[in-house]
Design an enzyme around this catalytic site. Sequence first.
Site, short mmCIF file in Angstrom:
data_model
loop_
_atom_site.label_atom_id
_atom_site.label_comp_id
_atom_site.label_asym_id
_atom_site.label_seq_id
_atom_site.Cartn_x
_atom_site.Cartn_y
_atom_site.Cartn_z
N LYS A 1 31.03 -22.61 -29.01
CA LYS A 1 31.76 -21.44 -28.78
C LYS A 1 32.40 -21.33 -27.18
O LYS A 1 33.42 -20.66 -26.95
CB LYS A 1 30.75 -20.30 -28.54
CG LYS A 1 30.26 -20.06 -30.22
CD LYS A 1 31.40 -20.02 -31.29
CE LYS A 1 30.72 -19.72 -32.70
NZ LYS A 1 31.77 -19.44 -33.71
N ILE B 1 25.33 -9.60 -34.92
CA ILE B 1 26.01 -8.83 -36.11
C ILE B 1 25.19 -9.16 -37.00
O ILE B 1 24.61 -10.19 -37.54
CB ILE B 1 27.31 -9.45 -36.17
CG1 ILE B 1 28.08 -9.55 -34.84
CG2 ILE B 1 28.03 -8.62 -37.45
CD1 ILE B 1 28.34 -8.01 -34.12
N ARG C 1 31.82 -14.67 -46.57
CA ARG C 1 30.62 -13.98 -46.09
C ARG C 1 30.85 -13.48 -44.94
O ARG C 1 31.53 -13.64 -44.00
CB ARG C 1 29.49 -15.21 -46.37
CG ARG C 1 29.30 -15.49 -47.66
CD ARG C 1 27.82 -16.26 -48.01
NE ARG C 1 28.06 -17.60 -47.06
CZ ARG C 1 27.31 -17.89 -46.17
NH1 ARG C 1 26.65 -16.98 -45.34
NH2 ARG C 1 27.50 -19.14 -45.55
N TYR D 1 25.54 -24.83 -30.40
CA TYR D 1 26.33 -23.75 -30.82
C TYR D 1 27.01 -23.00 -29.47
O TYR D 1 28.22 -22.74 -29.62
CB TYR D 1 25.29 -22.71 -31.38
CG TYR D 1 26.10 -21.49 -31.77
CD1 TYR D 1 26.59 -21.54 -33.10
CD2 TYR D 1 26.01 -20.02 -31.20
CE1 TYR D 1 27.30 -20.36 -33.79
CE2 TYR D 1 26.56 -18.95 -31.74
CZ TYR D 1 27.24 -19.05 -32.87
OH TYR D 1 27.66 -18.10 -33.51
P1 NAP Z 1 28.19 -16.46 -42.20
O1 NAP Z 1 27.74 -15.10 -42.88
O2 NAP Z 1 27.08 -17.77 -42.42
O3 NAP Z 1 29.66 -16.97 -43.03
C1 NAP Z 1 30.16 -18.13 -42.58
C2 NAP Z 1 31.35 -18.35 -43.66
O4 NAP Z 1 31.93 -19.44 -42.73
C3 NAP Z 1 31.32 -18.48 -45.01
O5 NAP Z 1 32.51 -18.13 -45.64
C4 NAP Z 1 31.25 -19.87 -45.04
O6 NAP Z 1 31.63 -20.28 -46.31
C5 NAP Z 1 32.27 -20.51 -44.13
N1 NAP Z 1 32.00 -21.67 -43.42
C6 NAP Z 1 30.95 -22.31 -43.12
N2 NAP Z 1 30.95 -23.80 -42.99
C7 NAP Z 1 32.18 -23.83 -43.44
C8 NAP Z 1 32.94 -25.37 -43.72
N3 NAP Z 1 32.33 -26.51 -42.97
N4 NAP Z 1 34.19 -25.14 -44.12
C9 NAP Z 1 34.59 -23.92 -44.63
N5 NAP Z 1 33.94 -22.99 -44.41
C10 NAP Z 1 32.94 -22.82 -44.03
O7 NAP Z 1 28.50 -16.29 -40.77
P2 NAP Z 1 28.92 -15.15 -39.81
O8 NAP Z 1 27.73 -14.29 -39.36
O9 NAP Z 1 29.82 -14.11 -40.61
O10 NAP Z 1 29.74 -15.61 -38.86
C11 NAP Z 1 31.07 -15.66 -38.71
C12 NAP Z 1 31.71 -16.33 -37.40
O11 NAP Z 1 31.12 -15.33 -36.33
C13 NAP Z 1 30.95 -17.56 -36.88
O12 NAP Z 1 32.04 -18.34 -36.18
C14 NAP Z 1 29.87 -17.12 -36.12
O13 NAP Z 1 29.69 -18.34 -35.18
C15 NAP Z 1 30.45 -15.93 -35.33
N6 NAP Z 1 29.43 -15.24 -34.83
C16 NAP Z 1 28.60 -14.59 -35.51
C17 NAP Z 1 27.57 -13.67 -35.02
C18 NAP Z 1 26.50 -13.18 -35.84
O14 NAP Z 1 25.56 -12.44 -35.12
N7 NAP Z 1 26.58 -13.11 -37.18
C19 NAP Z 1 27.45 -13.59 -33.50
C20 NAP Z 1 28.49 -14.20 -32.90
C21 NAP Z 1 29.46 -14.94 -33.53
P3 NAP Z 1 30.67 -20.84 -47.60
O15 NAP Z 1 29.34 -19.89 -47.66
O16 NAP Z 1 31.34 -20.90 -48.91
O17 NAP Z 1 30.37 -22.20 -47.28
#
Ligand code: NAP
Length: 254
Positions: A166, A195, A16, A162
């Site tokens: 990080k 994002i 995702r 969180y």
């Molecule tokens: P997301 O849409 O919630 O997707 C998270 C992904 O991580 C999914 O593919 C999920 O797989 C997987 N995941 C979560 N827990 C897991 C576990 N215990 N074992 C294996 N896989 C796991 O998150 P995102 O927004 O794309 O974020 C991705 C990264 O970017 C994260 O590290 C987040 O902290 C960082 N980030 C995001 C933002 C933002 O604004 N979105 C900003 C700064 C940093 P399943 O769904 O199959 O469980």
Amino acid sequence: MSTVSRKKAIITGGTRGIGKAIVKELASPNENGIIFSDIAFIYGSCDECAEEIIKTVGSSDANVFAFKADVSSYSDAQSIVEKAVSKLGGVDILVNNAGITRDNLLLRMSEEEFDAVIRVNLKSVFNYTKAVLKHMIQQKYGRIINIASVVGLIGNAGQANYAASKAGIIGFTKATAREVASRGITVNAVAPGFIETDMTSKLNEKQRETLLSNIPLKRLGTPEDVAKTVKFLSSNQASYITGQVIAVDGGMTM
Ligand code: NAP
């Protein structure tokens, strides 16, 4: 290793949001028309999401493999990396992307909320980095990219767990970069701002407006904005960059 050689990448959290965009970006051809990388990605729960990615991205010529596991498990990480290496024929790139939030004000935050975020976001980076390192050291080449967050740089009320995870990733990135630089391995972090993904979809209009007022470029980022930075750091063009944190945040933390 030449710029046109096809790479082999392992990506955590590939089903995702940002991880899915990274899978697509790394599996797409570079300017020479050659697939940049074959992919093995790890996901936690969504089987349909994993199948859809294998179908869509895999059909564009890249080999794409999926492994279901909890990234916080040390033993699973060691065995999955071995399976992924055998499917891919090696590993050149690791992207530690999987992450979760369990937001709460500190006074209300439970031990479970704190531990879960540290295990999934930070311990997973140790688990997968350790597992790929022996392969990268042997071949004297590797690119490790850890997805941190601007919250690890500037903090955020309600996200002590969180932010700690990080900021921990940023320290881990720098320490590891120093340890493995002499082996031809670079280790960098990307710190996304806000994002558009499932993780930020819970924001209400007021929270969105407040956020936008702090972003000079006046928009939320896209998963592709982050994925393109990861692809650059994965490439040979970034061979002199290590131990850095690149903010992809529309200027929010400048
Ligand atoms: P997301 O849409 O919630 O997707 C998270 C992904 O991580 C999914 O593919 C999920 O797989 C997987 N995941 C979560 N827990 C897991 C576990 N215990 N074992 C294996 N896989 C796991 O998150 P995102 O927004 O794309 O974020 C991705 C990264 O970017 C994260 O590290 C987040 O902290 C960082 N980030 C995001 C933002 C933002 O604004 N979105 C900003 C700064 C940093 P399943 O769904 O199959 O469980």
